[in-house]
Design a protein around this motif. Structure first.
Motif, mmCIF file in Angstrom:
data_model
loop_
_atom_site.group_PDB
_atom_site.id
_atom_site.type_symbol
_atom_site.label_atom_id
_atom_site.label_comp_id
_atom_site.label_asym_id
_atom_site.label_seq_id
_atom_site.Cartn_x
_atom_site.Cartn_y
_atom_site.Cartn_z
ATOM 1 N N ILE A 270 -31.389 -30.899 -39.143
ATOM 2 C CA ILE A 270 -31.630 -30.694 -40.578
ATOM 3 C C ILE A 270 -31.130 -29.322 -41.007
ATOM 4 N N ALA A 271 -31.425 -28.312 -40.159
ATOM 5 C CA ALA A 271 -30.952 -26.952 -40.477
ATOM 6 C C ALA A 271 -29.427 -26.907 -40.528
ATOM 7 N N GLN A 272 -28.802 -27.635 -39.602
ATOM 8 C CA GLN A 272 -27.338 -27.693 -39.581
ATOM 9 C C GLN A 272 -26.795 -28.368 -40.843
ATOM 10 N N LEU A 273 -27.453 -29.462 -41.238
ATOM 11 C CA LEU A 273 -27.041 -30.157 -42.466
ATOM 12 C C LEU A 273 -27.249 -29.269 -43.685
ATOM 13 N N ASN A 274 -28.389 -28.546 -43.701
ATOM 14 C CA ASN A 274 -28.643 -27.636 -44.825
ATOM 15 C C ASN A 274 -27.588 -26.542 -44.884
ATOM 16 N N GLN A 275 -27.212 -26.043 -43.709
ATOM 17 C CA GLN A 275 -26.190 -25.001 -43.674
ATOM 18 C C GLN A 275 -24.855 -25.534 -44.169
ATOM 19 N N GLU A 276 -24.557 -26.785 -43.806
ATOM 20 C CA GLU A 276 -23.316 -27.407 -44.288
ATOM 21 C C GLU A 276 -23.341 -27.549 -45.808
ATOM 22 N N ILE A 277 -24.514 -27.907 -46.334
ATOM 23 C CA ILE A 277 -24.646 -28.026 -47.798
ATOM 24 C C ILE A 277 -24.449 -26.665 -48.454
ATOM 25 N N ILE A 278 -25.084 -25.646 -47.854
ATOM 26 C CA ILE A 278 -24.943 -24.285 -48.402
ATOM 27 C C ILE A 278 -23.488 -23.835 -48.355
ATOM 28 N N ASN A 279 -22.834 -24.096 -47.220
ATOM 29 C CA ASN A 279 -21.421 -23.716 -47.102
ATOM 30 C C ASN A 279 -20.563 -24.443 -48.125
ATOM 31 N N THR A 280 -20.888 -25.718 -48.348
ATOM 32 C CA THR A 280 -20.150 -26.494 -49.360
ATOM 33 C C THR A 280 -20.371 -25.913 -50.748
ATOM 34 N N GLN A 281 -21.633 -25.554 -51.029
ATOM 35 C CA GLN A 281 -21.925 -24.928 -52.323
ATOM 36 C C GLN A 281 -21.122 -23.639 -52.505
ATOM 37 N N ARG A 282 -21.065 -22.847 -51.437
ATOM 38 C CA ARG A 282 -20.330 -21.586 -51.517
ATOM 39 C C ARG A 282 -18.848 -21.832 -51.781
ATOM 40 N N GLU A 283 -18.296 -22.801 -51.075
ATOM 41 C CA GLU A 283 -16.882 -23.112 -51.276
ATOM 42 C C GLU A 283 -16.616 -23.586 -52.704
ATOM 43 N N ILE A 284 -17.523 -24.411 -53.197
ATOM 44 C CA ILE A 284 -17.362 -24.918 -54.572
ATOM 45 C C ILE A 284 -17.438 -23.767 -55.565
ATOM 46 N N ILE A 285 -18.400 -22.865 -55.335
ATOM 47 C CA ILE A 285 -18.563 -21.734 -56.251
ATOM 48 C C ILE A 285 -17.330 -20.844 -56.230
ATOM 49 N N TYR A 286 -16.835 -20.534 -55.028
ATOM 50 C CA TYR A 286 -15.612 -19.735 -54.951
ATOM 51 C C TYR A 286 -14.454 -20.441 -55.648
ATOM 52 N N THR A 287 -14.350 -21.736 -55.409
ATOM 53 C CA THR A 287 -13.247 -22.502 -56.011
ATOM 54 C C THR A 287 -13.355 -22.513 -57.518
ATOM 55 N N MET A 288 -14.565 -22.731 -58.032
ATOM 56 C CA MET A 288 -14.749 -22.737 -59.489
ATOM 57 C C MET A 288 -14.473 -21.363 -60.087
ATOM 58 N N GLY A 289 -14.915 -20.323 -59.337
ATOM 59 C CA GLY A 289 -14.635 -18.975 -59.817
ATOM 60 C C GLY A 289 -13.145 -18.692 -59.867
ATOM 61 N N GLU A 290 -12.425 -19.164 -58.841
ATOM 62 C CA GLU A 290 -10.971 -18.969 -58.805
ATOM 63 C C GLU A 290 -10.279 -19.774 -59.912
ATOM 64 N N ILE A 291 -10.817 -20.956 -60.185
ATOM 65 C CA ILE A 291 -10.243 -21.770 -61.274
ATOM 66 C C ILE A 291 -10.377 -21.030 -62.594
ATOM 67 N N ALA A 292 -11.559 -20.451 -62.822
ATOM 68 C CA ALA A 292 -11.782 -19.712 -64.072
ATOM 69 C C ALA A 292 -10.834 -18.525 -64.176
ATOM 70 N N GLU A 293 -10.626 -17.818 -63.064
ATOM 71 C CA GLU A 293 -9.737 -16.664 -63.087
ATOM 72 C C GLU A 293 -8.276 -17.089 -63.242
#
Length: 476
Positions: A270-293
């Motif tokens: 579960i912790a591993q899955l949660n970490q994967e979700i967190i990592n995915t969220q981070r990637e999405i946030i970086y990607t969205m931030g880069e899209i805006a820039e």
């Protein structure tokens, strides 16, 4: 390595059981002379000679049995196996005593020899072997602390019943034998009563010692089980102990260990899955931030630099590592609201008109509105940063005109990081500023646009800031 019978029989254990054997044989001499008038007629030298010979035979029987049957019997509790071997040794000693007296004293009646054998069975194979059983268990638990016992074919109730019957039958049998002797002789007086009391007290004492030891063993094992349950509650799954018992307590202990391992394995998944979700969220946030820039003709490295600057300042300000990391992951979304700004305004090379600037200012509120509904920590932090990074310390900023510490600390930190990087980078509407000019602006705007504490920390940590800028510098 498989634990066997000889491992249980350490030097200390052997010394104890042989000392008990000697004491038991001395007591058995008194017992035998009490129940049998013919043995009572022997001289002390004859009695002790015979007892010494039987003691030697008893030791030999024990050692031979322990060696021949040292390997664990399949699906059998090792201390119980050792206990049975002790019982057999005592019975063999009783048979030897029977034969010895039968040969040396052929004039004795057969009942005398049978009573002698019975005394070995009652006191040795019965009472003393039960005490030895507990000693074997204690020794086994010390050397088998890390062993997992997985066969549970005994019951505590059976063990208690077995012990109860032995310590019930033994005194009753003793009483009957003593009474039968003196009834046969026609003598029952105060001396006989004292002998009966003496024998009874000796057996009661043995019963108390065994009961106390057995109770202590149960109490210790029960405490281990209780402690294991508390460890499971606290998530300390790798610290679970098991108790090596073949009965219900052992089965419960083993089940707790299995349960803890199961929970631990799934908790890790579960912790591993949660970490994967967190990592995915981070990637999405970086990607969205880069899209805006990218929409505003800026590079993705801008959001990376702002993220790193924000974390440095957060740590220096005293935020803990987890919160500083959260801000680092959230700050790339500070300009996400720009996706809602028309291109002709967003990428206008010249100065914006007052009307166009009002439209541009809406990106802060747009960014906040886009993210505020999420219940995820990282997106909540991103909403705060997006909505507040253009607020000013003196209250002249937008969209809500907040001032001082009413502006969230995330937004105040990101404002310093964003303005520093924006001024030091080329944009469609301007060229990059020189560092000295940026520093002058920061000093001038400290307490106005920016939180003065954060500005001070910015200047104190310029070396780290410059390292980040060099690491993520824009490429042509």
């Amino acid at each position: 390595m498989t634990i066997n019978v000889t491992d249980i029989l350490t030097t200390k254990v052997r010394a104890v059981i042989y000392a008990l054997s000697l004491l038991s044989l001395l007591f058995l001499e008194t017992y035998s002379t009490t129940i049998c008038p013919f043995i009572d007629g022997l001289r002390p030298s004859q009695v002790y000679r015979n007892l010494g010979f039987i003691l030697i035979l008893l030791i030999i029987y024990r050692e031979v049995l322990y060696h021949v049957f040292k390997k664990p019997w399949k699906n059998f509790y090792l201390p119980r196996q050792t206990y049975f071997l002790s019982v057999i040794a005592w019975l063999l000693a009783g048979i030897s005593a029977f034969v010895l007296h039968f040969v040396l004293y052929p004039n004795f009646p057969i009942t005398s020899h049978i009573k002698l054998f019975g005394s070995f069975a009652i006191l040795g194979a019965g009472i003393l072997a039960q005490i030895e059983y507990v000693i074997f268990e204690m020794s086994y638990k010390k050397i088998a602390a890390n062993e997992a016992y997985t066969t549970f074919k005994e019951k505590i109730s059976q063990r208690i019943l077995e012990t109860f019957l032995i310590f019930t039958i033994a005194p009753v049998a003793t009483l009957l034998l003593i009474i039968s002797r003196y009834t046969y002789e026609g003598v029952l007086d105060i001396h006989i009563a004292k002998e009966i009391i003496y024998m009874g007290l000796a057996m009661v004492f043995a019963s108390i010692v065994l009961a106390f030891t057995f109770k202590k063993s149960l109490k210790n094992d029960t405490k281990i089980i209780k402690d294991d349950i508390q460890k499971v509650k606290k998530g300390k799954y790798c610290q679970i102990q098991t108790i090596n018992r073949p009965d219900e307590l052992g089965e419960i202990s083993y089940a707790i260990k299995e349960m803890a391992n199961y929970i631990d394995d799934h908790a890790k998944k579960i912790a591993q899955l949660n970490q994967e979700i967190i990592n995915t969220q981070r990637e999405i946030i970086y990607t969205m931030g880069e899209i805006a820039e990218t929409r505003s003709k800026e590079t993705g490295n801008h959001v990376k630099r702002v993220a790193q600057y924000s974390k440095i300042l957060a740590l220096k300000l005293g935020l803990d590592g987890e919160e500083a990391e959260l801000l680092k992951q959230a700050s790339p979304m500070h300009d996400i609201g720009k996706v809602g700004i028309p291109d002709n305004i967003l990428n206008k090379p010249g100065k914006l008109t007052p009307e166009e600037f009002e439209i541009m200012k809406t990106h802060a509120q747009l960014g906040y509105d886009m993210l505020k509904h999420s219940n995820k920590k990282i997106l909540q932090a991103a909403a705060i940063v997006a909505g507040g990074h253009h607020e000013k310390y003196d209250g002249s900023g937008y969209p809500n005109g907040l001032s001082g510490e009413d502006i969230h600390i995330y937004a105040r930190i990101t404002a310093v990081a964003d303005v520093f990087d924006a001024l030091g980078s080329d944009r469609v509407y301007k060229k990059a500023w020189e560092d000295e000019d940026i520093f002058s602006l920061f000093k001038e705007q400290s307490g106005k646009h920016f939180d003065p504490k954060i500005v001070a920390l910015f200047f104190e940590n310029l070396e780290e800031i410059f390292k980040v800028r060099k690491m993520f510098q824009d490429t042509e």
